[in-house]
Design an enzyme around this catalytic site. Sequence first.
Site, PDB file in Angstrom:
ATOM      1  CE  LYS A 131      -4.371   1.155   0.069  1.00 37.18           C
ATOM      2  NZ  LYS A 131      -5.524   0.450  -0.515  1.00 37.18           N
ATOM      3  CG  ASP A 171      -7.275   3.275  -1.205  1.00 39.10           C
ATOM      4  OD1 ASP A 171      -7.940   2.233  -1.188  1.00 39.10           O
ATOM      5  OD2 ASP A 171      -7.178   4.008  -0.207  1.00 39.10           O
TER       6      ASP A 171
HETATM    7  P1  NDP Z   1     -13.106   7.419  -3.134  1.00 41.36           P
HETATM    8  O1  NDP Z   1     -12.088   8.454  -2.815  1.00 41.36           O
HETATM    9  O2  NDP Z   1     -13.572   7.249  -4.521  1.00 41.36           O
HETATM   10  O3  NDP Z   1     -14.403   7.640  -2.227  1.00 41.36           O
HETATM   11  C1  NDP Z   1     -14.357   7.650  -0.834  1.00 41.36           C
HETATM   12  C2  NDP Z   1     -15.747   8.068  -0.357  1.00 41.36           C
HETATM   13  O4  NDP Z   1     -15.799   7.928   1.059  1.00 41.36           O
HETATM   14  C3  NDP Z   1     -16.035   9.522  -0.667  1.00 41.36           C
HETATM   15  O5  NDP Z   1     -17.403   9.675  -0.883  1.00 41.36           O
HETATM   16  C4  NDP Z   1     -15.598  10.220   0.621  1.00 41.36           C
HETATM   17  O6  NDP Z   1     -16.224  11.469   0.841  1.00 41.36           O
HETATM   18  C5  NDP Z   1     -16.070   9.209   1.639  1.00 41.36           C
HETATM   19  N1  NDP Z   1     -15.297   9.368   2.869  1.00 41.36           N
HETATM   20  C6  NDP Z   1     -13.958   9.441   3.010  1.00 41.36           C
HETATM   21  N2  NDP Z   1     -13.631   9.623   4.289  1.00 41.36           N
HETATM   22  C7  NDP Z   1     -14.803   9.646   4.963  1.00 41.36           C
HETATM   23  C8  NDP Z   1     -15.134   9.797   6.316  1.00 41.36           C
HETATM   24  N3  NDP Z   1     -14.190   9.968   7.237  1.00 41.36           N
HETATM   25  N4  NDP Z   1     -16.437   9.751   6.652  1.00 41.36           N
HETATM   26  C9  NDP Z   1     -17.395   9.600   5.718  1.00 41.36           C
HETATM   27  N5  NDP Z   1     -17.134   9.454   4.405  1.00 41.36           N
HETATM   28  C10 NDP Z   1     -15.870   9.491   4.048  1.00 41.36           C
HETATM   29  O7  NDP Z   1     -12.506   6.061  -2.535  1.00 41.36           O
HETATM   30  P2  NDP Z   1     -12.928   4.573  -2.896  1.00 41.36           P
HETATM   31  O8  NDP Z   1     -14.384   4.486  -3.139  1.00 41.36           O
HETATM   32  O9  NDP Z   1     -11.986   4.068  -3.893  1.00 41.36           O
HETATM   33  O10 NDP Z   1     -12.563   3.832  -1.519  1.00 41.36           O
HETATM   34  C11 NDP Z   1     -13.479   3.704  -0.439  1.00 41.36           C
HETATM   35  C12 NDP Z   1     -13.006   2.592   0.489  1.00 41.36           C
HETATM   36  O11 NDP Z   1     -12.905   1.358  -0.243  1.00 41.36           O
HETATM   37  C13 NDP Z   1     -11.615   2.786   1.118  1.00 41.36           C
HETATM   38  O12 NDP Z   1     -11.601   2.196   2.382  1.00 41.36           O
HETATM   39  C14 NDP Z   1     -10.717   2.012   0.180  1.00 41.36           C
HETATM   40  O13 NDP Z   1      -9.510   1.626   0.803  1.00 41.36           O
HETATM   41  C15 NDP Z   1     -11.596   0.815  -0.122  1.00 41.36           C
HETATM   42  N6  NDP Z   1     -11.277   0.060  -1.323  1.00 41.36           N
HETATM   43  C16 NDP Z   1     -11.234   0.671  -2.548  1.00 41.36           C
HETATM   44  C17 NDP Z   1     -10.958  -0.066  -3.674  1.00 41.36           C
HETATM   45  C18 NDP Z   1     -11.004   0.517  -5.039  1.00 41.36           C
HETATM   46  O14 NDP Z   1     -10.876  -0.240  -6.005  1.00 41.36           O
HETATM   47  N7  NDP Z   1     -11.202   1.796  -5.208  1.00 41.36           N
HETATM   48  C19 NDP Z   1     -10.621  -1.504  -3.574  1.00 41.36           C
HETATM   49  C20 NDP Z   1     -10.791  -2.062  -2.258  1.00 41.36           C
HETATM   50  C21 NDP Z   1     -11.068  -1.277  -1.193  1.00 41.36           C
HETATM   51  P3  NDP Z   1     -15.494  12.831   0.414  1.00 41.36           P
HETATM   52  O15 NDP Z   1     -15.634  12.908  -1.062  1.00 41.36           O
HETATM   53  O16 NDP Z   1     -16.238  13.870   1.153  1.00 41.36           O
HETATM   54  O17 NDP Z   1     -14.065  12.709   0.869  1.00 41.36           O
END
Ligand code: NDP
Length: 450
Positions: A131, A171
């Site tokens: 990571k 991510d």
């Molecule tokens: P993105 O950056 O696309 O989206 C993250 C989302 O979560 C945004 O809507 C963000 O809101 C919200 N968010 C972030 N921090 C917080 C918080 N503290 N409280 C509430 N909402 C929050 O990321 P991903 O969708 O790619 O990733 C989301 C999760 O999935 C992570 O844990 C990541 O590690 C995991 N993951 C992702 C993969 C991938 O392929 N993308 C694969 C496997 C796991 P805002 O826009 O306001 O920041």
Amino acid sequence: MEYTLKNEYLNGLMQKVIEKNPSEPEFYQAVHEFLTSVEQIVDIHPELIDKKVLERIVEPERTVMFRVAWVDDKGEIQVNRGYRIQFNSAIGPYKGGIRLHPSVNLGILKFLGFEQIFKNSLTGLAMGGAKGGSDFDPKGKSDNEVMSFCQSFMRELYRHIGPDCDVPAGDIGTGAREIGYMFGQYKKITNEFTGVLTGKKLSFGGSLARTEATGYGLCYFTNCMLKKKGTSFEGKTVVISGAGNVAIYACEKAQQLGAKVVALCDSTGYIHDPDGIKLDVVKDIKEVRRARISEYVKAVPSATYKDGCSGIWTIPCDIALPCATQNELNLESAKTLVANGVKFVAEGANMPSTPDAIAYFQENGVFFAPGKASNAGGVATSGLEMAQNSQRLSWTFEEVDAKLKGIMENIFKNADETATAIGHEDNLVMGANIAGLLRVSDAMIAQGVI
Ligand code: NDP
């Protein structure tokens, strides 16, 4: 939180991890959950202790930390910190995302890199765990500033990665735009066009269905859970936290499978649309305009918006899919969800549920899936992107999606059967940790003490 274990050896190892890695609570949380599962099998797998597999596996093979200096639009120099944790390469080249978020620190990336080892192992593909990331916040930055940061980040990272060594991906905060800038810089420095990053745009080696993969994969996995309990997504009410890559495509697939998704959130607040989320509106807000989720109620006046994220778990649902970030769902939220009738919780994010929330779900008849199993579809499809890049071929959306579905079904089967075999039927946390570990430990032992 106290990180104790009943087994004396494992408890000692846990305390050593805490001593050697000061101020890394997320890393302790991930290691503690893992060792709690391993406690079930140390007697039948003495090699885990004799060959010091567990002591080796909690120590990253390599940790790189570096300065990332870049110039903003006002001509001012900005300084961030970059990281790459190459945790374990026993079963393949290091593989794992790059997180760009102001909260990023060494401990958070170590928890993510550690979990990635077992997740990648579960996919059955040849990928080790890693990571990386930076405390850079892409939010509110211009395209030019994001490019400037990404180029500077890659000016150091390029010497530590490669298509047969370490293949980073997206991510939180790292999507196709950031991957594009990083890929361009890697190519410029090395003069090589290789599959060194995944999550690329289709025009230069990206895979069809990679964008959708984590969210779709989560639903394929949840579907297996539902099927085991004799039901399906059809007619179910679903709450999904987040409004990013994982949440959007989990919502899309859940809707395709007949569910009604009624809520999403971002880091400022959540929307509730009892008639069912209009995903085209969300995609326009988040993917096109990069705006706040609160904008939704302007387009859909019958929906409501509330500040704060944890309130999303007060909305009654049959299935909850936390897809935002770590530790976003605590014991209080778990109690509310259970009181409101939730029956299935599957993690799209990494470690979004706190340990006491997971215990509460398991003690109260909720079928629970840990992210390292249920969100593995993203990295699995990254593995498929690597395979296509190596062959200089592109598969169709349908081919990739079918392989993704098959992989998620296999992960479920593997975790479920492993849990049953150790006498803990339906405990997918134990099943996933143990099934993921045994493949890696076999490879580590075969490769000697390195
Ligand atoms: P993105 O950056 O696309 O989206 C993250 C989302 O979560 C945004 O809507 C963000 O809101 C919200 N968010 C972030 N921090 C917080 C918080 N503290 N409280 C509430 N909402 C929050 O990321 P991903 O969708 O790619 O990733 C989301 C999760 O999935 C992570 O844990 C990541 O590690 C995991 N993951 C992702 C993969 C991938 O392929 N993308 C694969 C496997 C796991 P805002 O826009 O306001 O920041």
